[in-house]
Design a protein around this motif. Sequence first.
Motif, short mmCIF file in Angstrom:
data_model
loop_
_atom_site.label_atom_id
_atom_site.label_comp_id
_atom_site.label_asym_id
_atom_site.label_seq_id
_atom_site.Cartn_x
_atom_site.Cartn_y
_atom_site.Cartn_z
N MET A 190 22.10 11.88 -20.02
CA MET A 190 20.69 11.55 -20.17
C MET A 190 20.09 11.15 -18.82
N LEU A 191 20.84 10.39 -18.03
CA LEU A 191 20.36 9.98 -16.72
C LEU A 191 20.17 11.19 -15.81
N GLU A 203 16.90 13.01 -16.83
CA GLU A 203 15.71 12.27 -16.39
C GLU A 203 15.51 12.42 -14.89
N ARG A 220 31.67 12.95 -11.87
CA ARG A 220 30.46 12.11 -11.71
C ARG A 220 29.91 12.24 -10.29
N ASP A 233 29.96 11.70 -21.46
CA ASP A 233 29.26 10.42 -21.42
C ASP A 233 27.78 10.68 -21.68
N PRO A 234 27.29 10.38 -22.88
CA PRO A 234 25.88 10.67 -23.21
C PRO A 234 24.90 9.98 -22.28
N GLU A 235 25.18 8.75 -21.90
CA GLU A 235 24.28 8.03 -21.02
C GLU A 235 24.19 8.71 -19.65
N LEU A 236 25.33 9.16 -19.17
CA LEU A 236 25.33 9.86 -17.88
C LEU A 236 24.52 11.15 -17.96
#
Length: 284
Positions: free
Chosen positions: A206-207, A210, A260, A201-204
């Motif tokens: 990236m989060l 950050e 996750r 999951d790219p969004e995960l």
Amino acid sequence: MRPSIFPARQIRRVCAFCRQQQQQRQQQQQTTTTRSLHTSAMRQDRIIPGSSLAGVARHKSHRPSHILIPTTQQRWFSASATARDASQQAEPEAKVEGDASKTPKVPQTHYEFFPTTLPAGPPPNGPFDIDVRALRREFLSLQAGAHPDLHPAHMKARAQATSARINEAFKTLSHPLLRAQYVLSLRGWDVAGDETAKVEDPELLMLVLETRETIEEAENEGDLEGLRAENEERIEESVGRLGDMLAKDDLEGAREEVVRLRYWTNIRESIDNWERGKPVVLEH
């Protein structure tokens, strides 16, 4: 007639000696007869009532020499042996009938250590969410009874092993991530030992990057309070989703959610162990 060659006095002496010898023989015969009768009576008393030997004694005055009548000691040993054999034959049946009710069942899973708090067992039969306070109360009660100091010397090793298993069970079930990994392991999914388990999951991802930068750039712990609150919400939501998936027996979805949850748990530990200038390593 020819007179005797012995004088009359001597003949009377010989006859007296013969009479004395005859009396001694009669006394010996009477003594022998009395002993025989006494021995016969003693043997008659040794006959067990109702046995075949009793019939022999009643119908025959002379018993064959090959019949042996058991003494009291012999009969006692015989009865003891019979009772022992009967006890040994009945013992396996008693064990089979009593195992289920008298022998305590050895817990096979962590859940079985806590029948009061977790009576339904692991998901999908029981809920994934756990009342940790109730679990702790039952844990303390179990440890109080399993403490090695409360057991005799020959039972201390067993008590220590039981105490260690109780500690491991409580530690695993009280922690959401460890509990989820354990529940999946019961179903044959080794998520904890699978280092290749990732979420594509790219969004995960990236989060997560950050969040790591935010922790490293913080000047003090106060700068991380907002991030801590957001991360705790993510953990709570992840645990809720895990509960739904495990209740539906969705093991594949639960496996991805465990990965996750492992990210969010690592972020929590990084915030709790924050030090200025300390690099942050977030393991998946």
